[in-house]
Design an enzyme around this catalytic site. Structure first.
Site, PDB file in Angstrom:
ATOM      1  N   LYS A   1      79.633   0.144  -9.459  1.00 44.53           N
ATOM      2  CA  LYS A   1      78.284  -0.645  -8.729  1.00 44.53           C
ATOM      3  C   LYS A   1      78.179  -1.943  -8.669  1.00 44.53           C
ATOM      4  CE  LYS A   1      73.194  -0.482  -8.900  1.00 44.53           C
ATOM      5  NZ  LYS A   1      72.266   0.324  -9.216  1.00 44.53           N
TER       6      LYS A   1
ATOM      7  N   SER B   1      70.166  -0.902   1.075  1.00 45.22           N
ATOM      8  CA  SER B   1      69.704  -1.399   1.505  1.00 45.22           C
ATOM      9  C   SER B   1      69.644  -2.981   2.484  1.00 45.22           C
ATOM     10  CB  SER B   1      67.979  -1.697   0.555  1.00 45.22           C
ATOM     11  OG  SER B   1      68.975  -2.411  -0.293  1.00 45.22           O
TER      12      SER B   1
ATOM     13  N   LYS C   1      79.713   0.943  -4.169  1.00 47.26           N
ATOM     14  CA  LYS C   1      78.367   0.371  -4.249  1.00 47.26           C
ATOM     15  C   LYS C   1      78.411  -0.707  -3.952  1.00 47.26           C
ATOM     16  CE  LYS C   1      73.182   0.998  -5.041  1.00 47.26           C
ATOM     17  NZ  LYS C   1      72.450   1.485  -5.398  1.00 47.26           N
TER      18      LYS C   1
ATOM     19  N   ARG D   1      64.855  -3.970  -3.884  1.00 41.07           N
ATOM     20  CA  ARG D   1      64.007  -4.089  -4.778  1.00 41.07           C
ATOM     21  C   ARG D   1      62.174  -4.246  -4.476  1.00 41.07           C
ATOM     22  NH1 ARG D   1      68.192  -8.011  -8.107  1.00 41.07           N
ATOM     23  NH2 ARG D   1      69.998  -5.370  -8.907  1.00 41.07           N
TER      24      ARG D   1
ATOM     25  N   GLU E   1      86.879   2.183 -13.954  1.00 36.74           N
ATOM     26  CA  GLU E   1      85.009   2.352 -14.167  1.00 36.74           C
ATOM     27  C   GLU E   1      85.418   3.466 -12.962  1.00 36.74           C
ATOM     28  OE1 GLU E   1      82.451   1.298 -15.328  1.00 36.74           O
ATOM     29  OE2 GLU E   1      82.508  -0.767 -15.854  1.00 36.74           O
TER      30      GLU E   1
ATOM     31  N   TYR F   1      70.459   4.846   4.927  1.00 34.51           N
ATOM     32  CA  TYR F   1      68.607   4.532   5.617  1.00 34.51           C
ATOM     33  C   TYR F   1      68.900   5.231   6.627  1.00 34.51           C
ATOM     34  CZ  TYR F   1      68.463   3.000   1.185  1.00 34.51           C
ATOM     35  OH  TYR F   1      68.689   2.221  -0.488  1.00 34.51           O
TER      36      TYR F   1
HETATM   37  C1  PBG Z   1      68.977   1.005  -9.735  1.00 34.79           C
HETATM   38  C2  PBG Z   1      69.778   0.855  -8.189  1.00 34.79           C
HETATM   39  C3  PBG Z   1      69.400   0.027  -6.795  1.00 34.79           C
HETATM   40  C4  PBG Z   1      70.155   0.580  -6.238  1.00 34.79           C
HETATM   41  C5  PBG Z   1      69.852   2.342  -5.722  1.00 34.79           C
HETATM   42  N1  PBG Z   1      69.625   2.978  -7.590  1.00 34.79           N
HETATM   43  C6  PBG Z   1      69.336  -1.068  -6.890  1.00 34.79           C
HETATM   44  C7  PBG Z   1      69.716  -2.284  -8.365  1.00 34.79           C
HETATM   45  O1  PBG Z   1      70.791  -1.921  -8.669  1.00 34.79           O
HETATM   46  O2  PBG Z   1      68.585  -3.089  -8.496  1.00 34.79           O
HETATM   47  C8  PBG Z   1      70.139  -0.314  -4.562  1.00 34.79           C
HETATM   48  C9  PBG Z   1      69.955   0.782  -3.053  1.00 34.79           C
HETATM   49  C10 PBG Z   1      69.849  -0.670  -2.211  1.00 34.79           C
HETATM   50  O3  PBG Z   1      70.010  -1.199  -2.266  1.00 34.79           O
HETATM   51  O4  PBG Z   1      69.743   1.454  -1.262  1.00 34.79           O
HETATM   52  N2  PBG Z   1      68.245   2.506  -9.573  1.00 34.79           N
END
Ligand code: PBG
Length: 330
Positions: free
Chosen positions: A203, A281, A255, A213, A240, A320
């Protein structure tokens, strides 16, 4: 005889297989199926009706009740799974609401499980950032840095509550070292041996998380660069992934997705467990915003994006656009 036919220049014409939709369909190497898709959803404590998220048109903050309805819609659409995120009414330094059995994510998990039984895979988020008043994914030391090992204890407790609430898999998204092994052991010791872990193995600390956020009303000041991965690094992602597999991950996820397709492909080649990718997102928001301006065709761009993620090697795709895609594919 075509004019250019000769032993040196035979009439090999790849375009023959592109001539009709039927030929293209028959020879497609990659197919996205609704069952490959996981729909993330946001549930906010205290809401009585869904509220739109400005930076993610088409995505809503849900009430527990509307989340149940969305789960039924997802089931009817043939989607593979759901990934709920909770937005609590009150936040504190340790994210207490995450481990409260009556906290919003635990309540949502129970409600959806009740509604869909075992017919969809339910993957609540195992992380503290929605629950802490500072917005970090873990608890903080006195100097304001994230305390890795103290956070693992919070994840273990949160994981147990989510397992009791009916999670199939826990979406371990916090990027603490050792989180998969630690939560696995805690689940096993409390009898939750059937609850699995979807590890956010690679990630990255990404600029594309902005709309998420907004969606969770994050309190974060600053960034997550001391725990999420550095975008230039690929070898580190493989490390990882190996660690998470060794610690007992049931699925490993990369991700974001499109900016990291090289990592998705490398993960698919290396991983003995299924590989997922999260079309996040910001990736979604870009498509929708450009489509709203009339600059791209949203449906075509959604399908092309998801197909590319699958072609790179992800068997599971969190997006989404899952419901839209299911409709287009169905
Ligand atoms: C953290 C988390 C995040 C996302 C999923 N789980 C955000 C971050 O690391 O700030 C982001 C997912 C997205 O942007 O669609 N719990």
């Amino acid at each position: 005889m075509p004019r250019n036919a000769s032993p040196e220049f035979p009439t090999i014409r790849p375009r023959r297989l592109r001539r009709t939709a039927a030929l293209r369909r028959l020879t497609a190497e990659t197919r996205v199926h609704p069952a490959d898709l996981v729909l993330p959803l946001f549930v906010k404590e205290g809401l009585t009706e869904p509220k739109p998220i400005a930076s993610m048109p088409g995505v809503w903050q849900h009430s527990v009740d509307s989340a149940r309805k969305l789960a039924v819609e997802a089931l009817r659409a043939g989607i593979g799974g759901l990934m709920p995120f909770g937005i609590p009414a009150a936040r504190d330094a340790i994210g207490s609401a995450a481990t409260d059995p009556d906290g919003i994510l635990n309540v949502t998990t129970r409600a959806i499980r009740d509604e869909i039984h075992d017919d969809l895979v339910l993957i609540p988020d195992l992380c503290l950032d929605e629950f802490t008043d500072h917005g970090h994914c873990g608890v903080l030391k006195d100097d304001g840095t994230v305390d890795n090992d103290a956070t693992l204890e919070r994840y273990a407790e949160m994981g147990e509550r989510l397992a009791e609430a009916g999670a199939d898999l826990l979406g371990a998204s916090g990027m603490m070292d050792g989180q998969i092994g630690y939560v696995r052991a805690a689940l096993d010791q409390t009898g939750h041996t059937d609850t699995g872990l979807l590890a956010y193995a690679a990630k990255y600390s990404s600029a594309f998380y902005g709309p998420f956020r907004d969606a969770v009303e994050s309190q974060l000041q600053g960034d997550r660069r001391t725990y999420q991965q550095n975008p230039p690094n690929a070898v580190e992602a493989l490390h990882e992934i190996d660690l998470d597999v060794a610690e007992g991950a049931d699925i490993v996820m990369v991700k974001p997705a499109l900016p990291y397709l090289d990592i998705v492909a490398a993960a698919a080649e290396r991983s003995p467990v299924p590989v997922a990718a999260y079309h996040i997102s910001g990736e979604y928001a870009q498509l929708v915003a450009a489509a709203e301006k009339g600059w791209i065709d949203k449906d075509a761009a959604v399908l092309e994006s998801l197909t590319s993620i699958k072609r790179a090697g992800a068997g599971v795709i969190a997006t989404y656009a899952a419901l839209d895609a299911a409709r287009l594919l169905g």
